[in-house]
Enzyme design. Structure first.
Site, PDB file in Angstrom:
ATOM      1  N   HIS A 206     -20.501   0.402  36.195  1.00 53.94           N
ATOM      2  CA  HIS A 206     -20.625   0.700  37.626  1.00 53.94           C
ATOM      3  C   HIS A 206     -19.297   0.902  38.349  1.00 53.94           C
ATOM      4  O   HIS A 206     -19.282   1.270  39.515  1.00 53.94           O
ATOM      5  CB  HIS A 206     -21.409  -0.413  38.342  1.00 53.94           C
ATOM      6  CG  HIS A 206     -20.604  -1.668  38.519  1.00 53.94           C
ATOM      7  ND1 HIS A 206     -20.483  -2.612  37.536  1.00 53.94           N
ATOM      8  CD2 HIS A 206     -19.857  -2.112  39.553  1.00 53.94           C
ATOM      9  CE1 HIS A 206     -19.711  -3.594  37.955  1.00 53.94           C
ATOM     10  NE2 HIS A 206     -19.305  -3.315  39.177  1.00 53.94           N
TER      11      HIS A 206
HETATM   12  C1  UD1 Z   1     -19.472  -3.310  44.641  1.00 55.96           C
HETATM   13  C2  UD1 Z   1     -18.054  -3.849  44.642  1.00 55.96           C
HETATM   14  C3  UD1 Z   1     -17.611  -4.090  43.208  1.00 55.96           C
HETATM   15  C4  UD1 Z   1     -18.601  -4.967  42.475  1.00 55.96           C
HETATM   16  C5  UD1 Z   1     -19.994  -4.399  42.579  1.00 55.96           C
HETATM   17  C6  UD1 Z   1     -21.001  -5.338  41.976  1.00 55.96           C
HETATM   18  C7  UD1 Z   1     -16.622  -3.049  46.476  1.00 55.96           C
HETATM   19  C8  UD1 Z   1     -15.521  -2.132  46.847  1.00 55.96           C
HETATM   20  N1  UD1 Z   1     -17.128  -2.900  45.231  1.00 55.96           N
HETATM   21  O1  UD1 Z   1     -19.452  -2.056  43.994  1.00 55.96           O
HETATM   22  O2  UD1 Z   1     -16.342  -4.713  43.208  1.00 55.96           O
HETATM   23  O3  UD1 Z   1     -18.220  -5.052  41.120  1.00 55.96           O
HETATM   24  O4  UD1 Z   1     -20.333  -4.215  43.969  1.00 55.96           O
HETATM   25  O5  UD1 Z   1     -22.176  -4.707  41.626  1.00 55.96           O
HETATM   26  O6  UD1 Z   1     -17.021  -3.883  47.254  1.00 55.96           O
HETATM   27  N2  UD1 Z   1     -26.311   1.300  46.250  1.00 55.96           N
HETATM   28  C9  UD1 Z   1     -27.673   1.358  46.322  1.00 55.96           C
HETATM   29  N3  UD1 Z   1     -28.363   0.192  46.547  1.00 55.96           N
HETATM   30  C10 UD1 Z   1     -27.749  -1.006  46.709  1.00 55.96           C
HETATM   31  C11 UD1 Z   1     -26.350  -1.040  46.649  1.00 55.96           C
HETATM   32  C12 UD1 Z   1     -25.643   0.114  46.408  1.00 55.96           C
HETATM   33  O7  UD1 Z   1     -28.282   2.426  46.184  1.00 55.96           O
HETATM   34  O8  UD1 Z   1     -28.441  -2.028  46.909  1.00 55.96           O
HETATM   35  C13 UD1 Z   1     -25.562   2.553  45.958  1.00 55.96           C
HETATM   36  C14 UD1 Z   1     -25.176   3.320  47.223  1.00 55.96           C
HETATM   37  O9  UD1 Z   1     -25.247   4.689  46.922  1.00 55.96           O
HETATM   38  C15 UD1 Z   1     -23.718   2.925  47.398  1.00 55.96           C
HETATM   39  C16 UD1 Z   1     -23.248   2.749  45.966  1.00 55.96           C
HETATM   40  O10 UD1 Z   1     -24.363   2.228  45.265  1.00 55.96           O
HETATM   41  O11 UD1 Z   1     -22.981   3.892  48.095  1.00 55.96           O
HETATM   42  C17 UD1 Z   1     -22.063   1.819  45.817  1.00 55.96           C
HETATM   43  O12 UD1 Z   1     -22.339   0.554  46.429  1.00 55.96           O
HETATM   44  P1  UD1 Z   1     -21.136  -0.347  46.990  1.00 55.96           P
HETATM   45  O13 UD1 Z   1     -21.680  -1.648  47.446  1.00 55.96           O
HETATM   46  O14 UD1 Z   1     -20.306   0.427  47.933  1.00 55.96           O
HETATM   47  O15 UD1 Z   1     -20.217  -0.549  45.733  1.00 55.96           O
HETATM   48  P2  UD1 Z   1     -20.590  -0.992  44.264  1.00 55.96           P
HETATM   49  O16 UD1 Z   1     -20.300   0.143  43.361  1.00 55.96           O
HETATM   50  O17 UD1 Z   1     -21.928  -1.604  44.237  1.00 55.96           O
HETATM   51  N1  UDP Z   2     -26.366  -8.613  36.401  1.00 56.48           N
HETATM   52  C1  UDP Z   2     -27.729  -8.767  36.609  1.00 56.48           C
HETATM   53  N2  UDP Z   2     -28.551  -7.687  36.417  1.00 56.48           N
HETATM   54  C2  UDP Z   2     -28.080  -6.474  36.008  1.00 56.48           C
HETATM   55  C3  UDP Z   2     -26.687  -6.339  35.799  1.00 56.48           C
HETATM   56  C4  UDP Z   2     -25.856  -7.418  36.012  1.00 56.48           C
HETATM   57  O1  UDP Z   2     -28.195  -9.857  36.956  1.00 56.48           O
HETATM   58  O2  UDP Z   2     -28.882  -5.543  35.861  1.00 56.48           O
HETATM   59  C5  UDP Z   2     -25.498  -9.771  36.627  1.00 56.48           C
HETATM   60  C6  UDP Z   2     -24.626 -10.129  35.453  1.00 56.48           C
HETATM   61  O3  UDP Z   2     -25.309 -10.963  34.548  1.00 56.48           O
HETATM   62  C7  UDP Z   2     -23.448 -10.813  36.125  1.00 56.48           C
HETATM   63  C8  UDP Z   2     -23.337 -10.089  37.453  1.00 56.48           C
HETATM   64  O4  UDP Z   2     -24.589  -9.446  37.654  1.00 56.48           O
HETATM   65  O5  UDP Z   2     -23.755 -12.180  36.393  1.00 56.48           O
HETATM   66  C9  UDP Z   2     -22.234  -9.095  37.372  1.00 56.48           C
HETATM   67  O6  UDP Z   2     -22.271  -8.263  38.485  1.00 56.48           O
HETATM   68  P1  UDP Z   2     -21.703  -6.786  38.501  1.00 56.48           P
HETATM   69  O7  UDP Z   2     -21.542  -6.298  37.107  1.00 56.48           O
HETATM   70  O8  UDP Z   2     -22.555  -6.020  39.412  1.00 56.48           O
HETATM   71  O9  UDP Z   2     -20.297  -6.971  39.225  1.00 56.48           O
HETATM   72  P2  UDP Z   2     -18.852  -7.484  38.755  1.00 56.48           P
HETATM   73  O10 UDP Z   2     -18.993  -8.771  38.054  1.00 56.48           O
HETATM   74  O11 UDP Z   2     -18.246  -6.406  37.916  1.00 56.48           O
HETATM   75  O12 UDP Z   2     -18.116  -7.587  40.054  1.00 56.48           O
END
Ligand code: UD1
Ligand code: UDP
Length: 361
Positions: A206
């Site tokens: 992601h």
């Molecule tokens: C964010 C964090 C990242 C973290 C990740 C965990 C920042 C800059 N990044 O990244 O560090 O590792 O969360 O998962 O804060 N979207 C949906 N539904 C949701 C959430 C997101 O459709 O419930 C889509 C939207 O198109 C959005 C995109 O995902 O624009 C990115 O979401 P965003 O929260 O901005 O960043 P993540 O990639 O999730």
């Molecule tokens: N995770 C989850 N379901 C998923 C993918 C990840 O519960 O489908 C959990 C995973 O086990 C871990 C956390 O989400 O505990 C990690 O989050 P993510 O990878 O979104 O973010 P990061 O740790 O890179 O910030």
């Protein structure tokens, strides 16, 4: 003592779950929980509150998605209103997301002390949005809860005063221990997906650097599809990645070779992790969980903040250069590799340590 916790993204719900449990069992503490709404899909947010029994947020700010500036700015404004109304003694933030930075900044500007859980991690890659968030949050914080020795060293090098830094271990290890057994008892994900223990590889992707660059996501998808001819590949797809795959026309070919599923809840996820032959990921949390369950892990990035995993030999960092090179690296790793034993993330009682330090101030 009133403590306001700010969360917003999936990994923060998991981290806050274990700390909140201790906070709420401490009679002198009143926790006020703020959800920024950064993640909002049912399987990116609500499912964690239900499964991990996190109390309902006292404030749900409903900010949603946006560009970095817009998302962080809206959060900052809304969190400030909460803090002005609540006037807590501490603001508690987790990790490195935009919700983390907004919480820390809103509090620091109001002269409310900030405590940062997972302080001191560095990739030394300023192009990562998370790196900016971490550095700024650490330098706005009054108490820095570092999960590892390497994190403590990073903070020292940046001149953070020693008295603010506490090595407490990793709250995700607390979570992995607390919920690992529950997952084995309750999760039915292996049966539902018809998977054999150690008979599949598990993937999560992601990070912005992997999803926003079409060439790179094409290399990753191509490489994984090759692996999918060798062994079932289970891939719970983050909404960001699904959108990117769709827009680069990669979704169809991926669906033909990989088992693409919606994001799963934490219990199903750690069940999938525990039984995988190999984990392939760019997630910070998933890299560590692979180690907690002693599953070899390939990290599709240029570097990792969790350097202990590489030093111990449980994690290989592989730059996803081309589909062929990636498939070759993963194929080799599927043959299995084992690291050394070690215990770099504490003893599973990080949450208690954090709460003890907060009470002492
Ligand atoms: C964010 C964090 C990242 C973290 C990740 C965990 C920042 C800059 N990044 O990244 O560090 O590792 O969360 O998962 O804060 N979207 C949906 N539904 C949701 C959430 C997101 O459709 O419930 C889509 C939207 O198109 C959005 C995109 O995902 O624009 C990115 O979401 P965003 O929260 O901005 O960043 P993540 O990639 O999730
Ligand atoms: N995770 C989850 N379901 C998923 C993918 C990840 O519960 O489908 C959990 C995973 O086990 C871990 C956390 O989400 O505990 C990690 O989050 P993510 O990878 O979104 O973010 P990061 O740790 O890179 O910030």
């Amino acid at each position: 003592m009133k403590i306001t916790t700010v969360v917003g993204a999936r990994p923060q719900f998991i981290k806050a779950a274990v700390v909140s449990r201790v906070l709420r069992a401490t009679p002198e503490v009143q926790e006020v929980l703020v959800h920024t709404g950064q993640h909002y899909d049912e399987n990116m947010s609500d499912i964690f509150f239900e499964e991990l029994e996190i109390p309902r947020p006292d404030y749900h700010l409903g900010i949603g998605s946006g560009t970095h500036g817009s998302q962080t700015g809206k959060m900052l404004e809304a969190i400030e209103q909460v803090l002005l109304a609540e006037r807590p003694e501490w603001v508690l933030v987790y990790g490195d997301t935009n919700s983390t930075l907004a919480g820390a900044l809103a509090a620091a500007k109001l002269h409310i002390p900030v405590a940062h859980v997972e302080a001191g991690l560095r990739s030394f890659n300023r192009k990562m949005p998370e790196e900016i968030n971490r550095v700024l949050t650490d330098h706005a914080s009054d108490l820095l809860f570092a999960p590892t020795h390497a994190a403590v060293e990073n903070l020292r090098r940046e001149g953070v005063p020693e008295k603010r830094i506490y090595l407490v271990g990793d709250v995700m290890y607390d979570a992995a221990l607390f919920y690992g057994e529950k997952a084995r008892r309750e999760s039915r994900i292996l049966q539902r997906l018809e998977l054999m223990p150690k008979g599949y590889a598990l993937v999560t992707i992601h990070r912005a650097e992997n999803t926003d660059d079409p060439r790179r996501l094409r290399a990753i998808t191509g490489g994984l599809c090759e692996v999918g001819k060798e062994i079932p590949v289970v891939f719970p797809v983050h909404p960001r990645t699904r959108k990117a795959m769709e827009s680069y026309g990669l979704l169809e070919v991926a669906a033909a070779h990989l088992s693409l599923i919606e994001p799963v809840g934490y219990l199903d996820m750690i069940m999938l992790e525990q039984n995988a032959r190999l984990i392939i990921t760019d997630s910070g949390g998933v890299q560590k969980e692979a180690f907690f369950y002693r599953v070899p892990c390939v990290t599709l990035r240029e570097e990792t903040e969790w350097v202990e995993l590489v030093e111990l030999g449980w994690n290989k960092v592989v730059y996803p250069e081309s589909p062929e090179k990636l498939a070759e690296e993963i194929s080799c790793s599927l043959a299995g590799f084992h690291g050394k034993e070690g215990n770099p993330y504490g003893d599973g009682h990080s949450a208690e340590l954090i709460v003890r330090h907060l009470l002492r101030g």
